[in-house]
Design a protein around this motif. Sequence first.
Motif, mmCIF file in Angstrom:
data_model
loop_
_atom_site.group_PDB
_atom_site.id
_atom_site.type_symbol
_atom_site.label_atom_id
_atom_site.label_comp_id
_atom_site.label_asym_id
_atom_site.label_seq_id
_atom_site.Cartn_x
_atom_site.Cartn_y
_atom_site.Cartn_z
ATOM 1 N N ASP A 33 -3.934 7.484 -0.345
ATOM 2 C CA ASP A 33 -3.644 6.191 0.078
ATOM 3 C C ASP A 33 -4.144 5.335 -0.828
ATOM 4 N N THR A 48 0.891 -1.138 -0.155
ATOM 5 C CA THR A 48 0.078 -0.010 0.034
ATOM 6 C C THR A 48 1.017 1.338 -0.049
ATOM 7 N N GLY A 87 1.206 5.304 0.557
ATOM 8 C CA GLY A 87 0.592 6.213 1.311
ATOM 9 C C GLY A 87 0.238 7.455 0.339
ATOM 10 N N THR A 88 -0.497 8.399 0.778
ATOM 11 C CA THR A 88 -0.824 9.747 0.055
ATOM 12 C C THR A 88 0.330 10.379 -0.360
#
Length: 461
Positions: free
Chosen positions: A405, A180, A182-183
């Motif tokens: 995200d 994943t 992040g922003t």
Amino acid sequence: MFNVMPAQEIIEDKKDEKPVSKPTDSVNTFKAKKIDGVAAVVGDYILLDSDMPKEREQILAAGGSVEGVTDCQLMGVLLERKLYAHHAIQDSINVPDAEIRQQVDYTIQQFLQSVNGSMEKLLEVHNKEDEQSYRDEIFEIIKNNELANRMQAKIVEEVEITPEEVRTFFNKIPKDQRPTFGTELKVAQIVAKPKVTEEAKQKVIDKLKQFKADVVENGASFRSKAVLYSDDKNSGRQGGRLGALNRNKQRMVKEFREVAFQLQEGEISDPFETEFGFHIIYLEKIRGQEYDVSHILLFPEVSSEAVKEAKERLEKVRERIVAGDISFADAAREVSDSKETRGDGGQLINPQTQDYNFELTRMDTELYTQIQNLKDNEVSLVLSEQDEKGNVSFKLLTVTDRIEDHVADYAKDYLKIKESALNEKKIKTIEKWQAEKILDTYIKIGGSYRDCEFSSNWLKK
């Protein structure tokens, strides 16, 4: 190595028998003392038992941690390093001694900071008899490390990856195990730097001319001038020395290159300007394609009026953007003093990924504090900053795009996925090379290290 004191006495035996030599009990009072031992041999390199504590010491001195690292694990690292260094020599990979000496100087300067600049204290802390032997030890460590690094780089220098391999790498990752991200933000800037007056420039040029005259005409020391006056503090502490510059390989700004490689041995250049400031260069020695060079760098003084003008100039640009008279990107192309970002409408490039995206959690702390409260396309107030040279500049920042995200997506995150895939391929290439070379290279492990469970086949079982 053993220290044994021989002692003998002549014992008179019975008649007609020749005297015989018999060791006295005094020999038993001297116990054998092992000074050092061979822990392993890799090709032309020998690893001593004493290399283990030395390696731990070097890691700690460099600010690293050895907590939880076993002797077996550390031995595995040293064996790898020696294997790479051995084959670097076999493959004629050369590391110039001048380059290593420069790194030794830098390393010792870093260590000296922890003991307030006292060489005596540093030698005491590291239990060394004199500075030269300490330098020689660090020289060997750095040279072997550099040989190992260059050998590794050579092994993977031609490793490339195709889009199909990237796709295969990505598809092999189970969907529920994909990373994943992040922003991520895209950030743009407009920079205004205070303008240096011609008068300030001439003042530095005259000062450098005087330095040259003092050395050439009055016999003054160039190195002393560099230590006392150079604004390049790193080289200044070493008398202005930049080490050996290779005219075929060295990367440097055009103006510096043109001057440095036109000088004769012992010659000092006239003052000249680069983007870093004003320099004079002293060419100490030419060795083939390598030039031993020192320099003195001076920054022109920036007036308070110039600083004020730069700030006001940027405030007017901000007013135009906020009023809608010009876009941020067009303003950056028109007025920004940042050569690196001006052509891209001010877009900053992430130095880690070489794209425009900055992951919020990994962003440079200073940049994060400057943009954390900005909404998309909002223009920051005029911000001031100071670089490592002490120069003040001003900038405007804006967030041009935001990606929230998300689980790794092949299209959106192609560059990151490609980097991971390429790294995996390089690791496999190195592992294959190492496995082959271990079998082809003379390797002998001694003592308790034969009981280690190495991750690589060092014991050739």
